[in-house]
Design a protein around this motif. Structure first.
Motif, PDB file in Angstrom:
ATOM      1  N   THR A 118      36.457  39.544  47.372  1.00  0.00           N
ATOM      2  CA  THR A 118      35.687  40.056  48.462  1.00  0.00           C
ATOM      3  C   THR A 118      35.502  41.851  48.758  1.00  0.00           C
ATOM      4  O   THR A 118      36.406  42.354  48.164  1.00  0.00           O
ATOM      5  CB  THR A 118      36.505  39.582  49.940  1.00  0.00           C
ATOM      6  OG1 THR A 118      37.603  40.201  49.980  1.00  0.00           O
ATOM      7  CG2 THR A 118      36.686  37.971  49.586  1.00  0.00           C
ATOM      8  N   VAL A 119      34.609  42.201  49.500  1.00  0.00           N
ATOM      9  CA  VAL A 119      34.448  43.519  49.788  1.00  0.00           C
ATOM     10  C   VAL A 119      35.597  43.884  50.519  1.00  0.00           C
ATOM     11  O   VAL A 119      36.052  45.077  50.187  1.00  0.00           O
ATOM     12  CB  VAL A 119      33.022  43.488  50.645  1.00  0.00           C
ATOM     13  CG1 VAL A 119      32.968  45.149  51.268  1.00  0.00           C
ATOM     14  CG2 VAL A 119      31.880  43.462  49.770  1.00  0.00           C
ATOM     15  N   THR A 120      36.443  43.146  51.207  1.00  0.00           N
ATOM     16  CA  THR A 120      37.508  43.582  52.116  1.00  0.00           C
ATOM     17  C   THR A 120      38.529  43.843  51.015  1.00  0.00           C
ATOM     18  O   THR A 120      39.266  44.963  51.055  1.00  0.00           O
ATOM     19  CB  THR A 120      37.720  42.602  52.902  1.00  0.00           C
ATOM     20  OG1 THR A 120      36.769  42.173  54.170  1.00  0.00           O
ATOM     21  CG2 THR A 120      39.207  42.759  53.848  1.00  0.00           C
ATOM     22  N   LEU A 121      38.817  43.054  50.230  1.00  0.00           N
ATOM     23  CA  LEU A 121      39.701  43.161  49.146  1.00  0.00           C
ATOM     24  C   LEU A 121      39.679  44.377  48.362  1.00  0.00           C
ATOM     25  O   LEU A 121      40.766  45.260  47.965  1.00  0.00           O
ATOM     26  CB  LEU A 121      39.799  42.114  48.183  1.00  0.00           C
ATOM     27  CG  LEU A 121      41.061  41.039  48.571  1.00  0.00           C
ATOM     28  CD1 LEU A 121      40.738  39.755  47.611  1.00  0.00           C
ATOM     29  CD2 LEU A 121      42.438  41.625  48.781  1.00  0.00           C
ATOM     30  N   ILE A 122      38.309  44.749  48.071  1.00  0.00           N
ATOM     31  CA  ILE A 122      37.935  45.994  47.403  1.00  0.00           C
ATOM     32  C   ILE A 122      38.177  47.213  48.085  1.00  0.00           C
ATOM     33  O   ILE A 122      38.879  48.238  47.483  1.00  0.00           O
ATOM     34  CB  ILE A 122      36.616  46.002  46.883  1.00  0.00           C
ATOM     35  CG1 ILE A 122      36.266  44.721  45.842  1.00  0.00           C
ATOM     36  CG2 ILE A 122      35.925  47.436  46.468  1.00  0.00           C
ATOM     37  CD1 ILE A 122      34.919  44.684  45.417  1.00  0.00           C
ATOM     38  N   SER A 123      38.065  47.220  49.303  1.00  0.00           N
ATOM     39  CA  SER A 123      38.499  48.333  50.313  1.00  0.00           C
ATOM     40  C   SER A 123      39.810  48.808  50.338  1.00  0.00           C
ATOM     41  O   SER A 123      40.118  49.813  50.035  1.00  0.00           O
ATOM     42  CB  SER A 123      37.786  48.123  51.672  1.00  0.00           C
ATOM     43  OG  SER A 123      36.140  48.374  51.544  1.00  0.00           O
ATOM     44  N   ILE A 124      40.279  47.583  50.534  1.00  0.00           N
ATOM     45  CA  ILE A 124      41.991  47.772  50.691  1.00  0.00           C
ATOM     46  C   ILE A 124      42.668  48.163  49.438  1.00  0.00           C
ATOM     47  O   ILE A 124      43.766  48.519  49.532  1.00  0.00           O
ATOM     48  CB  ILE A 124      42.650  46.633  51.473  1.00  0.00           C
ATOM     49  CG1 ILE A 124      42.526  45.397  50.818  1.00  0.00           C
ATOM     50  CG2 ILE A 124      41.972  46.494  52.949  1.00  0.00           C
ATOM     51  CD1 ILE A 124      43.404  44.344  51.243  1.00  0.00           C
ATOM     52  N   TYR A 265      23.703  36.431  48.417  1.00  0.00           N
ATOM     53  CA  TYR A 265      23.730  35.180  47.084  1.00  0.00           C
ATOM     54  C   TYR A 265      24.750  34.295  47.495  1.00  0.00           C
ATOM     55  O   TYR A 265      25.003  33.585  46.729  1.00  0.00           O
ATOM     56  CB  TYR A 265      24.537  36.143  45.808  1.00  0.00           C
ATOM     57  CG  TYR A 265      23.424  36.996  45.431  1.00  0.00           C
ATOM     58  CD1 TYR A 265      22.569  36.381  44.336  1.00  0.00           C
ATOM     59  CD2 TYR A 265      22.927  38.203  45.484  1.00  0.00           C
ATOM     60  CE1 TYR A 265      21.582  37.149  43.773  1.00  0.00           C
ATOM     61  CE2 TYR A 265      22.015  39.144  45.009  1.00  0.00           C
ATOM     62  CZ  TYR A 265      21.281  38.571  44.082  1.00  0.00           C
ATOM     63  OH  TYR A 265      20.250  39.044  43.438  1.00  0.00           O
ATOM     64  N   SER A 266      25.157  34.027  48.594  1.00  0.00           N
ATOM     65  CA  SER A 266      25.965  32.872  49.112  1.00  0.00           C
ATOM     66  C   SER A 266      27.191  32.428  48.012  1.00  0.00           C
ATOM     67  O   SER A 266      27.445  31.189  47.798  1.00  0.00           O
ATOM     68  CB  SER A 266      25.108  31.586  49.310  1.00  0.00           C
ATOM     69  OG  SER A 266      24.080  32.089  50.031  1.00  0.00           O
ATOM     70  N   SER A 267      27.792  33.507  47.479  1.00  0.00           N
ATOM     71  CA  SER A 267      28.867  33.266  46.521  1.00  0.00           C
ATOM     72  C   SER A 267      30.088  34.113  46.483  1.00  0.00           C
ATOM     73  O   SER A 267      29.978  35.452  47.125  1.00  0.00           O
ATOM     74  CB  SER A 267      28.298  33.587  45.157  1.00  0.00           C
ATOM     75  OG  SER A 267      27.132  32.764  44.747  1.00  0.00           O
ATOM     76  N   LEU A 268      31.168  33.780  46.585  1.00  0.00           N
ATOM     77  CA  LEU A 268      32.354  34.361  47.064  1.00  0.00           C
ATOM     78  C   LEU A 268      32.809  35.173  45.678  1.00  0.00           C
ATOM     79  O   LEU A 268      33.543  34.938  44.847  1.00  0.00           O
ATOM     80  CB  LEU A 268      33.645  33.436  47.348  1.00  0.00           C
ATOM     81  CG  LEU A 268      34.849  34.111  47.766  1.00  0.00           C
ATOM     82  CD1 LEU A 268      34.722  34.707  48.968  1.00  0.00           C
ATOM     83  CD2 LEU A 268      36.156  33.147  47.709  1.00  0.00           C
ATOM     84  N   ALA A 269      32.230  36.506  46.167  1.00  0.00           N
ATOM     85  CA  ALA A 269      32.511  37.608  44.899  1.00  0.00           C
ATOM     86  C   ALA A 269      31.965  38.909  45.431  1.00  0.00           C
ATOM     87  O   ALA A 269      31.216  38.620  46.625  1.00  0.00           O
ATOM     88  CB  ALA A 269      31.742  37.318  43.589  1.00  0.00           C
ATOM     89  N   ALA A 270      32.515  39.902  45.018  1.00  0.00           N
ATOM     90  CA  ALA A 270      32.105  41.234  45.502  1.00  0.00           C
ATOM     91  C   ALA A 270      32.399  42.081  44.229  1.00  0.00           C
ATOM     92  O   ALA A 270      32.869  41.663  43.106  1.00  0.00           O
ATOM     93  CB  ALA A 270      32.665  41.695  46.368  1.00  0.00           C
ATOM     94  N   PHE A 271      31.583  43.539  44.246  1.00  0.00           N
ATOM     95  CA  PHE A 271      32.103  44.126  42.947  1.00  0.00           C
ATOM     96  C   PHE A 271      31.805  45.538  43.174  1.00  0.00           C
ATOM     97  O   PHE A 271      31.167  46.027  44.195  1.00  0.00           O
ATOM     98  CB  PHE A 271      30.775  43.668  41.927  1.00  0.00           C
ATOM     99  CG  PHE A 271      29.413  43.992  42.497  1.00  0.00           C
ATOM    100  CD1 PHE A 271      28.559  45.100  42.122  1.00  0.00           C
ATOM    101  CD2 PHE A 271      28.800  43.014  43.208  1.00  0.00           C
ATOM    102  CE1 PHE A 271      27.343  45.635  42.578  1.00  0.00           C
ATOM    103  CE2 PHE A 271      27.470  43.473  43.521  1.00  0.00           C
ATOM    104  CZ  PHE A 271      26.812  44.493  43.272  1.00  0.00           C
TER     105      PHE A 271
END
Length: 416
Positions: A118-124, A265-271
């Motif tokens: 997730t974007v949140t996990l990426i940020s933290i 994209y309706s998919s649980l992912a971030a990059f």
């Protein structure tokens, strides 16, 4: 089940001292929070035995959640990799990651990408990794709250956290001058702001970043998939949906780009879009790479399929989305409402400006079969309480007209 004293004390004290208690208090005053979706039919949701609402709260901007091709490869990938290979990414990753990271890099134009859930996990994970024990962060006050939380984690390790108002470049430059001798400087912004649909002024931000040897961390959770390169009259948001950096026709010099896949994209992912060397650094330093579970196999499969669909008809979806958003904005503005949207992005905030009226009007929308995101203080500033409408290409003109009709009823209520 009775609540013990320790739990009750924690809840009671937080209700007294934390402004988010305002949100908790609203739970009991409107059905527009914590709904259970019992059934869907396109963008209509059945929420009780006989009540349906039209969904204007989802961020599935391209409507891929309802595209019949999206689940074509899910079963085969689950058979190949299992439902959820639970290695942390540092240990091992299914080959599907390599393919997806390569295709994402080709789309956005970076050397490589690194996928996390997730974007949140990426940020933290990424912001503290970049800042270490003595870096300095320059946080846009309108940026998503999760980046503020990430900034606080970095601050606990010794980094410094400064802030400035959106587009206040004079203050930002003063802060950059103040910290000019610090070799680790990070300007933190949204690519597309989540309540207004505004685009960050990346050309100006990167100009300042280059002048003072800083980086710009761009959270494009909303923009990726919608905003893209070479905007023109036909599609003012651009083509390919390859993000706000490409919208401006810029390179990735001095930029750390973060894209979210759970919206368009309706998919649980971030990059993270970055250089090969930065990717290796983050694999070693960003805690979600080794301390978080991975993305479910089904989400990786739908993301791959989504990229394929994007190549075939993504621009068609984006063109329809632009027209639906224009229809909603124009119709609600003609009723006399203050509508916060100057870009045509499918986030449309209608200002009510008072919490009690916000709740009453939310209940009118619900009764009229409309679901939106109800945004009281502290989601927004006091006096700017609003209903946030998000449109998708899976909505129809008839549904948008029903939305406008519901706001006509709200206008009658407010004029009493």
């Amino acid at each position: 089940m009775n609540m013990d004293k320790a739990q009750k004390q924690i809840i009671d004290i937080n209700m007294e001292e934390n402004r988010r208690s305002e949100i908790r208090k609203i739970f009991d005053r409107t059905p527009m929070y914590n709904l259970s979706a019992l059934e869907i039919d396109g963008r209509k949701i059945r929420v009780s035995k006989n009540h349906w609402v039209i969904d204007f709260a989802s961020c599935n901007y391209l409507g891929l959640d309802l595209d019949p091709e999206m689940d074509d490869d899910v079963s085969s990938n689950i058979k190949k990799w299992g439902v959820h290979p639970s290695w942390c990414r540092l240990v091992a990753s299914p080959e599907i990651y390599d393919e997806l990271e390569r295709k994402l890099a080709e789309l956005i134009g970076t050397e490589t990408t690194l996928i996390l859930p997730t974007v949140t996990l990426i940020s933290i994970g990424v912001i503290p990794a970049l800042m270490g024990k003595s870096g300095v962060m320059f946080l846009d006050k309108s940026a998503h709250e999760t980046m503020y939380e990430a900034g606080k984690i970095a601050r606990d390790s010794g980094a410094e956290l400064e802030s400035y108002k959106q587009d206040d470049f004079a203050t930002l430059e003063d802060l950059l001058i103040k910290h000019k001798n610090n070799p680790r400087k990070l300007i933190i912004v949204d690519g597309v702001y989540s309540m207004t649909g505004d685009y960050a002024d990346l050309p100006k931000l990167v100009e300042l970043a280059k002048k003072y040897d800083a980086m710009v961390y761009v959270d494009d959770a909303h923009g990726f998939g919608v905003v893209g390169e070479k905007p023109d009259e036909r599609n003012p948001q651009g083509y390919k949906g390859n993000g706000v950096v490409k919208y401006y026709g810029m390179s990735y010099d001095n930029i750390i780009y973060v894209g979210g896949c759970s919206k368009a994209y309706s998919s649980l992912a971030a990059f993270i879009g970055c250089t090969n060397e930065m990717k290796k650094f983050l694999e070693a330093f960003a805690t979600p790479y080794d301390l978080s579970g991975p993305c479910p196999t089904a989400s990786l499969a739908t993301m791959l399929k989504g990229l394929e669909i994007n190549e075939k008809r993504g621009d068609e979806y984006r063109e329809k989305l632009w027209k639906l958003t224009e229809r909603a904005i124009d119709g609600i503005r003609k009723l006399g409402f203050t509508v916060i949207n100057k870009t045509g992005f499918p986030i449309v905030s209608v200002v009510i400006g008072d919490t009690d009226k916000l709740i009453d009007t939310a209940n009118i929308l619900y009764e009229k079969g409309i679901l939106v995101t109800v945004a009281p203080f502290p989601m927004v500033k006091r006096g700017e309480e609003c209903h946030r409408i998000t449109l998708t290409s899976a909505n129809t003109e008839q549904e948008v007209d029903q939305l406008i009709g519901a706001f006509a009823e709200i206008k009658k209520y407010l004029e009493k």
